[in-house]
Scaffold this motif. Structure first.
Motif, PDB file in Angstrom:
ATOM      1  N   GLY A 202       8.790   2.573  -1.268  1.00 47.51           N
ATOM      2  CA  GLY A 202       7.746   3.446  -0.915  1.00 47.51           C
ATOM      3  C   GLY A 202       7.916   4.946  -0.222  1.00 47.51           C
ATOM      4  N   VAL A 203       8.711   4.784   0.725  1.00 49.30           N
ATOM      5  CA  VAL A 203       9.113   6.224   1.343  1.00 49.30           C
ATOM      6  C   VAL A 203       9.913   7.054   0.451  1.00 49.30           C
ATOM      7  N   ALA A 204      10.870   6.473  -0.430  1.00 47.97           N
ATOM      8  CA  ALA A 204      11.423   7.272  -1.554  1.00 47.97           C
ATOM      9  C   ALA A 204      10.437   7.877  -2.343  1.00 47.97           C
ATOM     10  N   LEU A 205       9.430   7.052  -2.794  1.00 48.93           N
ATOM     11  CA  LEU A 205       8.518   7.720  -3.809  1.00 48.93           C
ATOM     12  C   LEU A 205       7.742   8.647  -3.322  1.00 48.93           C
ATOM     13  N   THR A 206       7.150   8.617  -1.804  1.00 50.24           N
ATOM     14  CA  THR A 206       6.412   9.482  -1.255  1.00 50.24           C
ATOM     15  C   THR A 206       7.136  10.755  -1.129  1.00 50.24           C
TER      16      THR A 206
ATOM     17  N   VAL B  84       1.830   9.860  -5.426  1.00 49.53           N
ATOM     18  CA  VAL B  84       2.513  11.049  -5.240  1.00 49.53           C
ATOM     19  C   VAL B  84       3.585  11.399  -6.047  1.00 49.53           C
ATOM     20  N   ALA B  85       4.158  10.472  -6.487  1.00 44.16           N
ATOM     21  CA  ALA B  85       5.563  10.742  -7.544  1.00 44.16           C
ATOM     22  C   ALA B  85       5.151  11.082  -8.946  1.00 44.16           C
ATOM     23  N   VAL B  86       3.967  10.560  -9.295  1.00 45.35           N
ATOM     24  CA  VAL B  86       3.436  10.746 -10.746  1.00 45.35           C
ATOM     25  C   VAL B  86       3.024  12.117 -10.770  1.00 45.35           C
ATOM     26  N   VAL B  87       2.352  12.822  -9.532  1.00 46.59           N
ATOM     27  CA  VAL B  87       1.621  13.867  -9.520  1.00 46.59           C
ATOM     28  C   VAL B  87       3.032  14.970  -9.427  1.00 46.59           C
ATOM     29  N   GLY B  88       4.021  14.450  -8.689  1.00 48.14           N
ATOM     30  CA  GLY B  88       5.352  15.620  -8.652  1.00 48.14           C
ATOM     31  C   GLY B  88       5.957  15.708  -9.746  1.00 48.14           C
ATOM     32  N   TYR B  89       5.977  14.602 -10.338  1.00 46.17           N
ATOM     33  CA  TYR B  89       7.170  14.372 -11.765  1.00 46.17           C
ATOM     34  C   TYR B  89       6.306  14.026 -12.961  1.00 46.17           C
ATOM     35  N   SER B  90       5.636  14.961 -13.376  1.00 50.75           N
ATOM     36  CA  SER B  90       4.734  14.792 -14.542  1.00 50.75           C
ATOM     37  C   SER B  90       5.316  14.839 -15.889  1.00 50.75           C
ATOM     38  N   SER B  91       6.661  15.114 -16.129  1.00 53.77           N
ATOM     39  CA  SER B  91       7.378  14.875 -17.215  1.00 53.77           C
ATOM     40  C   SER B  91       7.449  13.708 -17.918  1.00 53.77           C
TER      41      SER B  91
ATOM     42  N   LEU C 163       0.761  -1.236   0.015  1.00 55.24           N
ATOM     43  CA  LEU C 163       0.170   0.022   0.043  1.00 55.24           C
ATOM     44  C   LEU C 163       0.718   1.294   0.108  1.00 55.24           C
ATOM     45  N   LEU C 164       1.992   1.126   0.605  1.00 52.79           N
ATOM     46  CA  LEU C 164       2.936   2.380   0.705  1.00 52.79           C
ATOM     47  C   LEU C 164       3.476   2.609  -0.564  1.00 52.79           C
ATOM     48  N   VAL C 165       3.749   1.604  -1.392  1.00 51.28           N
ATOM     49  CA  VAL C 165       4.215   1.859  -2.682  1.00 51.28           C
ATOM     50  C   VAL C 165       3.275   2.419  -3.463  1.00 51.28           C
ATOM     51  N   GLN C 166       2.091   1.825  -3.597  1.00 52.56           N
ATOM     52  CA  GLN C 166       0.938   2.508  -4.326  1.00 52.56           C
ATOM     53  C   GLN C 166       0.892   3.895  -3.954  1.00 52.56           C
ATOM     54  N   PHE C 167       0.680   4.374  -2.720  1.00 52.54           N
ATOM     55  CA  PHE C 167       0.633   5.633  -2.279  1.00 52.54           C
ATOM     56  C   PHE C 167       1.755   6.403  -2.878  1.00 52.54           C
ATOM     57  N   GLY C 168       2.907   6.072  -2.312  1.00 53.97           N
ATOM     58  CA  GLY C 168       4.197   6.913  -2.955  1.00 53.97           C
ATOM     59  C   GLY C 168       4.163   6.851  -4.388  1.00 53.97           C
TER      60      GLY C 168
END
Length: 234
Positions: free
Chosen positions: A225-229, A28-35, A20-25
């Protein structure tokens, strides 16, 4: 496709909280990095998740074909114009990039749904979010995960019934109205039967849930997951 399948893959052996943490992270990552580069990296993570569950990426995308079809319309709508030049490329490309952010999240979600029993999902949510909010969230997620494939199958049956009765010869607007009304009626009927079944079986808000424990293999997944978040802050 979007339901649990017993197995012994790496995804099946992981703790649901780490998944679940990987999914959440990743969300978050795809919203932060949309390139495009960020999307390529997120898609690689999604394909890796699908691989750990031993799923075919094409089969997963085929299961999400309705969602992907709706997403594919977004660039056409964004690029359309009411006057010359009638279609603008730049808004269409920007919309396509934003729509593509959903694909890696869908891939990871498919790997999670097929490798995690519903009871473990509920246990993970209720032990992460304490108190009544956690119980309410856990019950809600369990019901959605169980009912969504059933409701989707109802929609397919209604569509097939309309075709069997020669519905394809009717206007598209009539077919859409029939499909929507009859699918909604089935969904409401299922919700009524679910409410009766919950009362008949003495539904408990806090039943005995399966034990969860982190193993050594979960810690690298937690780190991812933490790194992606935190990636948008880096």
């Amino acid at each position: 496709m979007l339901s649990y399948r017993p197995g012994d893959t790496l995804a099946h052996r992981l703790d649901p909280r780490s998944k679940l943490l990987v999914q959440f992270g990743l969300a978050v990552a795809v919203v932060g990095y949309s390139s495009w580069a960020g999307l390529a990296g997120a898609t690689a993570v999604g394909l890796l998740a699908v691989g750990t569950a031993r799923l075919s990426p094409l089969a997963v995308l085929r299961s999400y074909r309705v969602v992907l079809g709706v997403l594919a319309l977004a660039p056409l709508v964004a690029g359309g114009a009411l006057g010359p030049p009638w279609f603008r490329v730049e808004p269409a490309v920007r919309s396509a990039r934003l729509s593509a952010r959903v694909v890696p999240v869908l891939l990871v979600s498919a790997a999670y749904l097929t490798s995690t029993p519903v009871r473990e999902t509920r246990a993970a949510v209720q032990r992460t979010v304490p108190g009544k909010p956690g119980q309410l969230l856990g019950v809600g997620m369990a019901l959605v995960v169980r009912l969504f494939p059933v409701v989707l199958e109802d929609v397919r049956e209604v569509r097939d019934a309309i075709r069997a009765r020669g519905g394809e010869r009717r206007p598209a607007r009539t077919r859409a109205r029939l499909l929507t009304v009859r699918s909604l009626a089935r969904a409401l009927d299922r919700s009524d039967r679910l409410a009766v079944a919950l009362r008949a079986r003495c539904f408990a808000w806090n039943p005995t849930l399966p034990p969860l424990s982190f193993a050594r293999r979960d810690y690298p997944v937690l780190a991812v997951g933490v790194a992606l978040t935190l990636s948008p802050l880096l």
